[in-house]
Design a protein around this motif. Structure first.
Motif, PDB file in Angstrom:
ATOM      1  N   ILE A 136      24.556  39.212 -47.362  1.00 56.57           N
ATOM      2  CA  ILE A 136      24.030  40.387 -46.534  1.00 56.57           C
ATOM      3  C   ILE A 136      24.617  40.383 -45.112  1.00 56.57           C
ATOM      4  O   ILE A 136      25.004  41.203 -44.601  1.00 56.57           O
ATOM      5  CB  ILE A 136      22.644  40.499 -46.654  1.00 56.57           C
ATOM      6  N   VAL A 137      24.693  39.088 -44.764  1.00 60.80           N
ATOM      7  CA  VAL A 137      25.311  38.893 -43.158  1.00 60.80           C
ATOM      8  C   VAL A 137      26.243  37.919 -43.310  1.00 60.80           C
ATOM      9  O   VAL A 137      26.290  36.806 -43.837  1.00 60.80           O
ATOM     10  CB  VAL A 137      23.986  38.146 -42.341  1.00 60.80           C
ATOM     11  N   HIS A 138      27.499  38.410 -43.009  1.00 67.22           N
ATOM     12  CA  HIS A 138      28.506  37.446 -43.006  1.00 67.22           C
ATOM     13  C   HIS A 138      28.486  36.682 -41.909  1.00 67.22           C
ATOM     14  O   HIS A 138      28.107  36.752 -40.800  1.00 67.22           O
ATOM     15  CB  HIS A 138      29.770  38.435 -42.675  1.00 67.22           C
ATOM     16  N   PRO A 139      29.020  35.291 -42.375  1.00 68.99           N
ATOM     17  CA  PRO A 139      29.057  34.233 -41.308  1.00 68.99           C
ATOM     18  C   PRO A 139      29.779  34.167 -39.875  1.00 68.99           C
ATOM     19  O   PRO A 139      29.310  33.900 -38.977  1.00 68.99           O
ATOM     20  CB  PRO A 139      29.636  32.994 -41.958  1.00 68.99           C
ATOM     21  N   SER A 140      30.717  35.371 -40.021  1.00 66.88           N
ATOM     22  CA  SER A 140      31.424  35.576 -38.823  1.00 66.88           C
ATOM     23  C   SER A 140      30.641  36.487 -37.548  1.00 66.88           C
ATOM     24  O   SER A 140      30.902  36.570 -36.574  1.00 66.88           O
ATOM     25  CB  SER A 140      32.730  36.487 -38.995  1.00 66.88           C
ATOM     26  N   GLN A 141      29.462  36.840 -38.179  1.00 66.63           N
ATOM     27  CA  GLN A 141      28.406  37.687 -37.521  1.00 66.63           C
ATOM     28  C   GLN A 141      27.407  37.006 -36.897  1.00 66.63           C
ATOM     29  O   GLN A 141      26.628  37.397 -35.912  1.00 66.63           O
ATOM     30  CB  GLN A 141      27.746  38.666 -38.130  1.00 66.63           C
ATOM     31  N   LEU A 142      27.440  35.466 -36.904  1.00 65.98           N
ATOM     32  CA  LEU A 142      26.390  34.698 -36.491  1.00 65.98           C
ATOM     33  C   LEU A 142      26.721  34.245 -35.020  1.00 65.98           C
ATOM     34  O   LEU A 142      27.880  34.021 -34.824  1.00 65.98           O
ATOM     35  CB  LEU A 142      26.178  33.645 -37.570  1.00 65.98           C
ATOM     36  N   PRO A 143      25.453  34.029 -34.298  1.00 65.99           N
ATOM     37  CA  PRO A 143      24.475  34.408 -34.553  1.00 65.99           C
ATOM     38  C   PRO A 143      23.875  35.809 -34.517  1.00 65.99           C
ATOM     39  O   PRO A 143      24.642  36.509 -33.781  1.00 65.99           O
ATOM     40  CB  PRO A 143      23.488  33.779 -33.531  1.00 65.99           C
ATOM     41  N   THR A 144      23.005  36.221 -35.297  1.00 69.06           N
ATOM     42  CA  THR A 144      22.782  37.862 -35.412  1.00 69.06           C
ATOM     43  C   THR A 144      21.289  37.838 -35.084  1.00 69.06           C
ATOM     44  O   THR A 144      20.411  36.965 -35.626  1.00 69.06           O
ATOM     45  CB  THR A 144      23.284  38.476 -36.615  1.00 69.06           C
ATOM     46  N   ALA A 145      20.666  39.043 -34.563  1.00 65.08           N
ATOM     47  CA  ALA A 145      19.480  39.359 -34.157  1.00 65.08           C
ATOM     48  C   ALA A 145      19.009  40.280 -35.336  1.00 65.08           C
ATOM     49  O   ALA A 145      19.392  41.461 -35.531  1.00 65.08           O
ATOM     50  CB  ALA A 145      19.320  39.700 -32.989  1.00 65.08           C
ATOM     51  N   VAL A 146      17.632  39.652 -35.719  1.00 63.10           N
ATOM     52  CA  VAL A 146      16.947  40.842 -36.653  1.00 63.10           C
ATOM     53  C   VAL A 146      15.790  41.041 -36.424  1.00 63.10           C
ATOM     54  O   VAL A 146      14.898  39.934 -36.168  1.00 63.10           O
ATOM     55  CB  VAL A 146      17.288  40.478 -38.212  1.00 63.10           C
ATOM     56  N   GLN A 147      14.914  42.098 -37.009  1.00 63.00           N
ATOM     57  CA  GLN A 147      13.617  42.413 -37.053  1.00 63.00           C
ATOM     58  C   GLN A 147      13.184  42.256 -38.523  1.00 63.00           C
ATOM     59  O   GLN A 147      13.613  42.799 -39.502  1.00 63.00           O
ATOM     60  CB  GLN A 147      13.054  43.738 -36.616  1.00 63.00           C
ATOM     61  N   GLY A 160      18.766  45.201 -38.023  1.00 67.74           N
ATOM     62  CA  GLY A 160      19.565  44.462 -37.124  1.00 67.74           C
ATOM     63  C   GLY A 160      19.842  44.775 -35.891  1.00 67.74           C
ATOM     64  O   GLY A 160      19.390  46.150 -35.702  1.00 67.74           O
ATOM     65  N   TYR A 161      20.036  44.041 -34.739  1.00 65.66           N
ATOM     66  CA  TYR A 161      20.303  44.462 -33.385  1.00 65.66           C
ATOM     67  C   TYR A 161      21.833  44.594 -33.355  1.00 65.66           C
ATOM     68  O   TYR A 161      22.436  43.491 -33.738  1.00 65.66           O
ATOM     69  CB  TYR A 161      19.635  43.649 -32.471  1.00 65.66           C
ATOM     70  N   ASN A 162      22.331  45.290 -32.784  1.00 66.26           N
ATOM     71  CA  ASN A 162      23.833  45.382 -32.388  1.00 66.26           C
ATOM     72  C   ASN A 162      23.930  44.711 -30.934  1.00 66.26           C
ATOM     73  O   ASN A 162      24.219  45.392 -29.672  1.00 66.26           O
ATOM     74  CB  ASN A 162      24.452  46.673 -32.102  1.00 66.26           C
ATOM     75  N   VAL A 163      23.962  43.228 -30.790  1.00 67.52           N
ATOM     76  CA  VAL A 163      23.660  42.505 -29.766  1.00 67.52           C
ATOM     77  C   VAL A 163      24.817  41.663 -29.497  1.00 67.52           C
ATOM     78  O   VAL A 163      25.225  40.803 -30.513  1.00 67.52           O
ATOM     79  CB  VAL A 163      22.544  41.710 -29.404  1.00 67.52           C
ATOM     80  N   TYR A 164      25.481  41.573 -28.241  1.00 69.02           N
ATOM     81  CA  TYR A 164      26.539  40.297 -28.212  1.00 69.02           C
ATOM     82  C   TYR A 164      25.792  38.939 -27.501  1.00 69.02           C
ATOM     83  O   TYR A 164      25.038  39.251 -26.451  1.00 69.02           O
ATOM     84  CB  TYR A 164      27.545  40.918 -27.200  1.00 69.02           C
ATOM     85  N   PHE A 165      26.320  38.010 -27.892  1.00 67.10           N
ATOM     86  CA  PHE A 165      25.692  36.875 -27.649  1.00 67.10           C
ATOM     87  C   PHE A 165      26.679  35.937 -26.767  1.00 67.10           C
ATOM     88  O   PHE A 165      27.836  35.932 -27.370  1.00 67.10           O
ATOM     89  CB  PHE A 165      25.071  35.974 -28.506  1.00 67.10           C
TER      90      PHE A 165
END
Length: 276
Positions: free
Chosen positions: A126-137, A155-160
């Motif tokens: 569901i979440v690709h490792p390349s997208q980590l870390p990712t923020a979710v409710q 999910g949140y579209n947030v840049y870390f």
């Protein structure tokens, strides 16, 4: 890691029964008259509204288990009753391991780190490792000794930035090192602490090395690198002795490690000055 198909089927069967009960209690979706129609006929958005209403009114979980309108078994009712310990909020998915996905709360006073397993799918599907870390409710629930999510997260579209990513990694590593990654939300009876493992005592070997290291001396006749190297060896052995003590003094260890750092920096300076 994910649930077995049998357990995933059980989870969703119980969740649909509970959500249909909440829908009925609140008079939502009046045209939907049974659980099968709710499961098959309602859109994702409609189910999301009922799902949110459930967590806004958690008293309905207890009411559902008391009235048992679906005729569930005692074991099934116990599973649903455990959902009163749900955790609802915003989380960072910091990494995906074979055992579980690492969820770290985004805000509030909860300094825990949670290990969450998938339902029908592994979370890395569901979440690709390349997208980590990712923020979710998400909503985390106990289920048969594991932590799962309730089938929905946003999910949140947030840049870390690099610093924030490093901070999340450190929070995970601290929890891992101190054995406090939470892998179950189930209520557990009080139990005696586990008997500590018997570890090898390294103190005699380290002290023997410390005695031998006393002979490591370097005067002006030796290359300049010898003196800081020998000092670094002695400082490292002192730190090793403190670190392997049965009850290490953390304040003393910080001081010893600072000494190791000072000696290492001296060695770096001498090495930097060395001409080939």
């Amino acid at each position: 890691m994910k649930l077995s198909k049998e357990d995933a089927d059980l989870f969703f069967r119980l969740m649909w029964e509970l959500q249909f009960f909440v829908k009925e209690q609140l008079g939502m979706l009046p045209e939907v008259r049974d659980t099968a129609s709710y499961k098959e006929g309602c859109s994702f958005e409609e189910k999301a509204q009922v799902r949110d209403a459930l967590y806004d009114n958690p008293q309905f979980i207890r009411k559902f288990t008391q009235e048992n309108p679906s005729g569930l078994s005692a074991e099934e009712l116990a599973i649903v009753s455990g959902w009163q310990r749900f955790l609802r909020g915003s989380f960072f998915i910091e990494r995906l391991l074979k055992k579980y996905a690492v969820f770290i709360p985004m805000e509030g006073g909860d300094n825990q780190v949670y290990g969450v397993v998938g339902l029908y799918q592994e979370l890395d599907e569901i979440v690709h490792p390349s997208q980590l870390p990712t923020a979710v409710q998400a909503v985390l629930l106990p289920f048969k000794g594991k932590i799962i999510y309730d089938g929905m997260f946003r999910g949140y579209n947030v840049y870390f930035g690099g610093n924030y990513t490093a901070d999340l990694k450190e929070r995970y590593l601290v929890a891992k090192q101190n054995n406090r990654i939470v892998e179950s939300l189930d209520a557990k009876p009080a139990r005696k602490p586990a008997k500590p493992k018997v570890l090898h005592d390294w103190q005699p070997q380290i002290r023997s090395l410390q005695e031998q290291a006393k002979d490591l001396k370097a005067g002006n006749a030796y290359p300049a690198l010898y003196a800081p190297t020998f000092a670094l060896v002695k400082a490292s052995l002192d730190f090793a002795e403190g670190a392997t003590d049965a009850k290490p003094d953390l304040d003393a260890l910080y001081k010893l490690l600072n000494k190791v750092d000072r000696e290492m920096r001296k060695a770096f300076k001498v090495l930097y000055r060395e001409e080939s």
